[in-house]
Design a protein around this motif. Structure first.
Motif, PDB file in Angstrom:
ATOM      1  N   ASN A  28     -16.693  -0.311   6.299  1.00  0.00           N
ATOM      2  CA  ASN A  28     -17.559   0.722   6.884  1.00  0.00           C
ATOM      3  C   ASN A  28     -18.721   1.060   5.965  1.00  0.00           C
ATOM      4  O   ASN A  28     -19.851   1.222   6.414  1.00  0.00           O
ATOM      5  N   GLU A  29     -18.426   1.150   4.684  1.00  0.00           N
ATOM      6  CA  GLU A  29     -19.469   1.471   3.710  1.00  0.00           C
ATOM      7  C   GLU A  29     -20.517   0.359   3.668  1.00  0.00           C
ATOM      8  O   GLU A  29     -21.727   0.613   3.638  1.00  0.00           O
ATOM      9  N   VAL A  30     -20.044  -0.891   3.675  1.00  0.00           N
ATOM     10  CA  VAL A  30     -20.965  -2.035   3.637  1.00  0.00           C
ATOM     11  C   VAL A  30     -21.847  -2.037   4.890  1.00  0.00           C
ATOM     12  O   VAL A  30     -23.069  -2.177   4.808  1.00  0.00           O
ATOM     13  N   VAL A  31     -21.214  -1.845   6.041  1.00  0.00           N
ATOM     14  CA  VAL A  31     -21.961  -1.838   7.301  1.00  0.00           C
ATOM     15  C   VAL A  31     -23.004  -0.717   7.286  1.00  0.00           C
ATOM     16  O   VAL A  31     -24.153  -0.904   7.673  1.00  0.00           O
ATOM     17  N   LYS A  32     -22.596   0.443   6.777  1.00  0.00           N
ATOM     18  CA  LYS A  32     -23.497   1.590   6.714  1.00  0.00           C
ATOM     19  C   LYS A  32     -24.751   1.244   5.889  1.00  0.00           C
ATOM     20  O   LYS A  32     -25.874   1.543   6.260  1.00  0.00           O
ATOM     21  N   ARG A  33     -24.505   0.578   4.761  1.00  0.00           N
ATOM     22  CA  ARG A  33     -25.639   0.222   3.890  1.00  0.00           C
ATOM     23  C   ARG A  33     -26.542  -0.810   4.541  1.00  0.00           C
ATOM     24  O   ARG A  33     -27.754  -0.733   4.466  1.00  0.00           O
ATOM     25  N   VAL A  34     -25.916  -1.808   5.174  1.00  0.00           N
ATOM     26  CA  VAL A  34     -26.708  -2.864   5.818  1.00  0.00           C
ATOM     27  C   VAL A  34     -27.563  -2.253   6.929  1.00  0.00           C
ATOM     28  O   VAL A  34     -28.703  -2.633   7.128  1.00  0.00           O
ATOM     29  N   GLN A  35     -26.972  -1.287   7.636  1.00  0.00           N
ATOM     30  CA  GLN A  35     -27.691  -0.701   8.773  1.00  0.00           C
ATOM     31  C   GLN A  35     -28.612   0.437   8.359  1.00  0.00           C
ATOM     32  O   GLN A  35     -29.350   0.954   9.179  1.00  0.00           O
ATOM     33  N   ASP A  36     -28.524   0.823   7.095  1.00  0.00           N
ATOM     34  CA  ASP A  36     -29.338   1.946   6.642  1.00  0.00           C
ATOM     35  C   ASP A  36     -30.820   1.608   6.812  1.00  0.00           C
ATOM     36  O   ASP A  36     -31.344   0.705   6.189  1.00  0.00           O
ATOM     37  N   GLU A  37     -31.447   2.361   7.687  1.00  0.00           N
ATOM     38  CA  GLU A  37     -32.850   2.111   8.034  1.00  0.00           C
ATOM     39  C   GLU A  37     -33.789   2.307   6.853  1.00  0.00           C
ATOM     40  O   GLU A  37     -34.898   1.811   6.863  1.00  0.00           O
ATOM     41  N   THR A  38     -33.327   3.085   5.871  1.00  0.00           N
ATOM     42  CA  THR A  38     -34.224   3.370   4.757  1.00  0.00           C
ATOM     43  C   THR A  38     -34.064   2.358   3.625  1.00  0.00           C
ATOM     44  O   THR A  38     -34.630   2.517   2.562  1.00  0.00           O
ATOM     45  N   CYS A  39     -33.258   1.304   3.864  1.00  0.00           N
ATOM     46  CA  CYS A  39     -33.168   0.208   2.897  1.00  0.00           C
ATOM     47  C   CYS A  39     -34.262  -0.814   3.221  1.00  0.00           C
ATOM     48  O   CYS A  39     -34.717  -0.902   4.359  1.00  0.00           O
ATOM     49  N   PHE A  40     -34.667  -1.528   2.216  1.00  0.00           N
ATOM     50  CA  PHE A  40     -35.648  -2.601   2.434  1.00  0.00           C
ATOM     51  C   PHE A  40     -35.242  -3.789   1.588  1.00  0.00           C
ATOM     52  O   PHE A  40     -34.471  -3.651   0.633  1.00  0.00           O
ATOM     53  N   GLU A  41     -35.765  -4.950   1.960  1.00  0.00           N
ATOM     54  CA  GLU A  41     -35.395  -6.163   1.247  1.00  0.00           C
ATOM     55  C   GLU A  41     -36.213  -6.303  -0.040  1.00  0.00           C
ATOM     56  O   GLU A  41     -37.359  -5.857  -0.104  1.00  0.00           O
ATOM     57  N   ILE A  42     -35.580  -6.922  -1.014  1.00  0.00           N
ATOM     58  CA  ILE A  42     -36.237  -7.139  -2.298  1.00  0.00           C
ATOM     59  C   ILE A  42     -36.502  -8.631  -2.464  1.00  0.00           C
ATOM     60  O   ILE A  42     -35.699  -9.463  -2.026  1.00  0.00           O
ATOM     61  N   GLU A  43     -37.627  -8.940  -3.065  1.00  0.00           N
ATOM     62  CA  GLU A  43     -37.946 -10.338  -3.397  1.00  0.00           C
ATOM     63  C   GLU A  43     -38.222 -10.433  -4.895  1.00  0.00           C
ATOM     64  O   GLU A  43     -38.840  -9.539  -5.469  1.00  0.00           O
ATOM     65  N   ALA A  44     -37.772 -11.532  -5.499  1.00  0.00           N
ATOM     66  CA  ALA A  44     -38.018 -11.760  -6.923  1.00  0.00           C
ATOM     67  C   ALA A  44     -39.139 -12.783  -7.060  1.00  0.00           C
ATOM     68  O   ALA A  44     -39.086 -13.857  -6.461  1.00  0.00           O
ATOM     69  N   SER A  45     -40.169 -12.422  -7.828  1.00  0.00           N
ATOM     70  CA  SER A  45     -41.307 -13.325  -8.032  1.00  0.00           C
ATOM     71  C   SER A  45     -41.192 -13.979  -9.398  1.00  0.00           C
ATOM     72  O   SER A  45     -41.094 -13.291 -10.414  1.00  0.00           O
ATOM     73  N   GLY A  46     -41.245 -15.292  -9.416  1.00  0.00           N
ATOM     74  CA  GLY A  46     -41.311 -16.022 -10.679  1.00  0.00           C
ATOM     75  C   GLY A  46     -42.725 -15.965 -11.227  1.00  0.00           C
ATOM     76  O   GLY A  46     -43.632 -15.422 -10.585  1.00  0.00           O
ATOM     77  N   LYS A  47     -42.903 -16.518 -12.404  1.00  0.00           N
ATOM     78  CA  LYS A  47     -44.245 -16.545 -12.996  1.00  0.00           C
ATOM     79  C   LYS A  47     -45.187 -17.298 -12.065  1.00  0.00           C
ATOM     80  O   LYS A  47     -44.799 -18.280 -11.437  1.00  0.00           O
ATOM     81  N   HIS A  48     -46.407 -16.811 -11.974  1.00  0.00           N
ATOM     82  CA  HIS A  48     -47.383 -17.448 -11.090  1.00  0.00           C
ATOM     83  C   HIS A  48     -48.791 -17.068 -11.508  1.00  0.00           C
ATOM     84  O   HIS A  48     -48.974 -16.150 -12.313  1.00  0.00           O
ATOM     85  N   VAL A  49     -49.759 -17.778 -10.949  1.00  0.00           N
ATOM     86  CA  VAL A  49     -51.161 -17.459 -11.237  1.00  0.00           C
ATOM     87  C   VAL A  49     -51.936 -17.296  -9.928  1.00  0.00           C
ATOM     88  O   VAL A  49     -51.620 -17.936  -8.920  1.00  0.00           O
TER      89      VAL A  49
END
Ligand SMILES: [Zn+2]
Length: 208
Positions: A11-32
């Protein structure tokens, strides 16, 4: 584990997944990001970058082209070029990368290059010395304008974000950038990604 415990965890996991105020994170490697002048110097006058893959932010893409960053202590090879070309070249590395190069990278918002150190960038036997532009990008959230109300944020605000990676962590000093041209994602570098046990799909939430 008893069933009740399993159920409460689910239930806790589902709640977090469905939490509308969560957003996805992306990791950026070194770049130019490269200016016209730098592209001419590294790849030839009038050279056009080759798009390889679209990124999450509309209009931004990874290119086929790779460059080498050369510092007094070491070099970083196979560094991806992101398009489109920019007014001024900018080299984004993690603080670990900056130790390898031997040039301390200041933590900066993208585009704020006053007083930043320079670096040598190479492609094959072509080489150019940028007078400035080496930064460790300040962690930030791109917020699509229509999402700003949902997350209760304004452009330029600094917030704390709890990241639900394998080693959950609260990041401070996260810059909020709001624009109608964005899709909502938080961007961190590989040092930060490793610190919180990031894997693809890891989510975060603003603490207020
Ligand atoms: Zn970003």
């Amino acid at each position: 584990m008893d069933n009740q415990l399993v159920e409460s965890i689910i239930n806790e996991v589902v709640k977090r997944v469905q939490d509308e105020t969560c957003f996805e994170i992306e990791a950026s490697g070194k770049h130019v990001h490269l200016s016209r002048e730098t592209i001419d110097a590294l790849f030839g006058t009038g050279y056009q970058l080759t798009k390889a893959k679209d990124l999450s932010q509309p209009g931004q893409y990874a290119c086929k082209e790779r460059v080498t960053l050369i510092g007094p202590k070491g070099s970083l090879h196979n560094v991806v070029v992101l398009g489109p070309e920019r007014k001024e070249s900018q080299v984004e590395v993690s603080l670990t990368d900056s130790v390898v190069l031997g040039i301390p990278a200041p933590v900066r918002e993208s585009g704020k290059l006053e007083g930043t150190p320079g670096i040598v960038v190479a492609s094959g036997s072509n080489m150019i010395r940028l007078e400035r532009g080496l930064i460790a990008a300040q962690r930030h959230i791109h917020v699509k304008a229509e999402d700003a109300e949902k997350y209760n944020v304004k452009n330029g605000e600094i917030v704390q974000v709890k990241v639900y990676g394998k080693r959950p962590l609260i990041f401070d000093d996260v810059l909020v950038r709001v624009s109608p041209n964005y899709e909502t994602y938080m961007h961190i570098d590989y040092d930060e990604a490793n610190a919180c046990g990031f894997t693809k799909g890891t989510k975060g939430k603003i603490l207020k």
